[in-house]
Scaffold this active site. Structure first.
Site, PDB file in Angstrom:
ATOM      1  N   ASP A 155       0.760  -0.918  -4.910  1.00 43.47           N
ATOM      2  CA  ASP A 155      -0.464  -0.205  -4.560  1.00 43.47           C
ATOM      3  C   ASP A 155      -1.491  -0.448  -5.653  1.00 43.47           C
ATOM      4  OD1 ASP A 155      -1.112   2.167  -2.367  1.00 43.47           O
ATOM      5  OD2 ASP A 155      -2.333   2.328  -4.176  1.00 43.47           O
ATOM      6  N   GLY A 173       6.074   8.297  -0.016  1.00 42.45           N
ATOM      7  CA  GLY A 173       7.137   8.819   0.836  1.00 42.45           C
ATOM      8  C   GLY A 173       7.983   7.726   1.471  1.00 42.45           C
ATOM      9  N   LYS A 174       7.344   6.650   1.914  1.00 38.42           N
ATOM     10  CA  LYS A 174       8.073   5.566   2.562  1.00 38.42           C
ATOM     11  C   LYS A 174       8.914   4.786   1.559  1.00 38.42           C
ATOM     12  CE  LYS A 174       4.466   5.335   6.063  1.00 38.42           C
ATOM     13  NZ  LYS A 174       3.676   6.425   5.441  1.00 38.42           N
ATOM     14  N   CYS A 211      -2.254   5.748  10.017  1.00 40.52           N
ATOM     15  CA  CYS A 211      -2.347   7.154  10.428  1.00 40.52           C
ATOM     16  C   CYS A 211      -3.731   7.389  11.030  1.00 40.52           C
ATOM     17  CB  CYS A 211      -2.063   8.104   9.276  1.00 40.52           C
ATOM     18  SG  CYS A 211      -3.108   7.861   7.816  1.00 40.52           S
ATOM     19  N   CYS A 219       0.861  -1.195   0.000  1.00 37.91           N
ATOM     20  CA  CYS A 219       0.000   0.000   0.000  1.00 37.91           C
ATOM     21  C   CYS A 219       0.891   1.237   0.000  1.00 37.91           C
ATOM     22  CB  CYS A 219      -0.958  -0.004   1.187  1.00 37.91           C
ATOM     23  SG  CYS A 219      -1.920  -1.519   1.347  1.00 37.91           S
ATOM     24  N   ALA A 220       1.748   1.338  -1.004  1.00 41.50           N
ATOM     25  CA  ALA A 220       2.867   2.269  -1.013  1.00 41.50           C
ATOM     26  C   ALA A 220       2.507   3.717  -1.310  1.00 41.50           C
ATOM     27  CB  ALA A 220       3.910   1.809  -2.027  1.00 41.50           C
ATOM     28  N   PRO A 242       1.146   7.472  -1.340  1.00 39.18           N
ATOM     29  CA  PRO A 242       1.747   8.242  -2.440  1.00 39.18           C
ATOM     30  C   PRO A 242       3.258   8.121  -2.553  1.00 39.18           C
ATOM     31  CG  PRO A 242       1.285   9.703  -0.617  1.00 39.18           C
ATOM     32  CD  PRO A 242       0.754   8.354  -0.212  1.00 39.18           C
TER      33      PRO A 242
END
Length: 409
Positions: free
Chosen positions: A253, A237-238, A348, A232-233, A235
């Protein structure tokens, strides 16, 4: 005759309606609501008005109710118009006459006279808002003892956080950009800073990412060429963090549009990851991974500083839907780890059902998070980490996350 500023107020009213009546996010509603608003400044104003009306809605409604003989229905248009008029006057420093001139045309007949009377009465009384927004009752019930501290962090939109491609250059970029740093590879700037005009954007020296959102990838440490799945990458950042830390990254994703944004950032930063557009519930990897980072889909209530719509549109139904999906993704992530591999789970969200309660079901050996792995001011609890907008308040706060880590024996 066109009234200057009226399209922005009409758009703000439409944004409120989309969130409160249809349960849409402001992001989902923006394209339609802002379609007739010209110019970035007016579009930004419309979103700011709607955001502040949602952030302070409980307190704005209390003021409105104090000035009406008969309580207006929750979904009454005059209530919504008064909310955006008061949000401008009490939060955005709009002169009362300008709030009236651009607010009352949204109504006709008796409702217009009612709104004018209520607004004028409150202005004459010197109405003010409390220092901290009051959370909706159901939100306070869910967040329990943490609610007051979280509310304090919701009072203002967040600052701008940047993640650096090269953490060793933290001091250099902090000085060049005139910001502060709360962790290696992090720079914080005041909100409202235009991103694309900043030094280092075009050369890909950094990307925008809330400090809390950087913590899950940090907890996997240096990659040293090992294989990691960013599940689930988008947008992205990780993914960028992991690639910069030396991991061989597979970024997966389901959203083609959001993964295009990730691809653009990979090109801009000069980093590499294998990008896969697929449904994680159906996809099967060719081989196990040394690590899996699952930043799972969630209610996103931890982003309430920047997205105050979550305070009003998220309830038990949405939480239940998300927890079911998270459990299925966690089960698959556990199966894709090689022996000795690490799993980091993050959401989050400020909901225990999406965080602590999910973590208890993971059939792997806990790998407790340590205080020395975290920015100063953050501490793990029972081996996992819970952040919220009330933490690091003097430095500008951070989003609400739950993060836990396990090892495959």
């Amino acid at each position: 005759m066109d009234i200057p500023g009226l399209p922005a107020r009409r758009a703000a009213l439409n944004l409120l309606d989309a969130v409160l009546r249809r349960g849409e996010t402001m992001e989902q509603a923006a394209s339609g609501a802002l379609s007739r608003v010209r110019g970035d400044a007016d579009r930004g104003l419309a979103k700011a008005i709607a955001s502040e009306a949602l952030r302070w809605r409980v307190d704005l409604d209390a003021l409105i109710d104090s000035a009406t003989r008969q309580r207006l229905p929750e979904d009454a248009k005059p209530r919504a118009v008064l909310e955006i008029m008061l949000a401008q006057a009490l939060r955005l420093e709009t002169p009362p006459h300008a709030a009236i001139a651009t607010g009352l045309p949204l109504l006709t007949g008796g409702p217009r006279r009612l709104a004018h009377g209520v607004f004028s009465t409150l202005m004459k009384q010197g109405a003010t808002l409390p220092p901290v927004p009051t959370l909706p009752d159901k939100v306070r019930e869910r967040w329990g003892q943490r609610a007051d501290a979280i509310a304090a962090g919701v009072a203002l939109p967040p600052p701008l956080d940047l993640s650096l491609r090269d953490p060793a250059a933290t001091t250099e970029w902090t000085e060049r950009l005139g910001g502060i740093s709360l962790a290696p590879g992090h720079v914080r700037l005041p909100r409202g800073t235009p991103v694309e005009a900043l030094d280092g954007f075009r050369e890909g020296a950094w990307w925008v990412q809330d400090l809390a959102a950087t913590l899950p990838a940090r907890l996997l440490g240096p990659g040293e060429g090992r294989r990691v799945l960013d599940l689930c990458a988008a947008p992205g950042g990780k993914t960028l963090q992991l690639a910069a830390a030396g991991w061989e990254v597979t970024a997966l994703d389901i959203s083609k549009r959001r993964m295009e944004r990730l691809a653009d950032n990979l090109e801009r930063t000069g980093l590499y990851a294998r990008v896969v557009i697929a449904d994680a519930l159906n996809w099967v990897p060719e081989a196990p991974f040394d690590a899996v980072l699952l930043d799972a889909p969630c209610t996103a209530t931890g982003t309430c500083r920047r997205h105050p719509d979550v305070l009003h549109r998220i309830g038990e139904r949405q939480i239940e839907e998300m927890t079911q999906l998270q459990a299925r993704l966690l089960a698959r992530a556990c199966d894709w780890l090689s022996a000795g591999g690490s799993l980091v789970y993050a959401v989050c969200s400020l909901e225990r059902a999406e965080g602590e309660e999910q973590a208890r079901k993971v059939p792997l050996a806990p790998n407790p998070i340590r205080a020395d792995e975290l920015p100063l001011g953050l501490s793990p609890e029972n081996g996992s980490l819970r952040t919220d907008p009330g933490q690091l308040g003097e430095q500008g706060g951070l989003d609400g996350f739950f993060i836990a880590r396990w090892s495959h024996s």
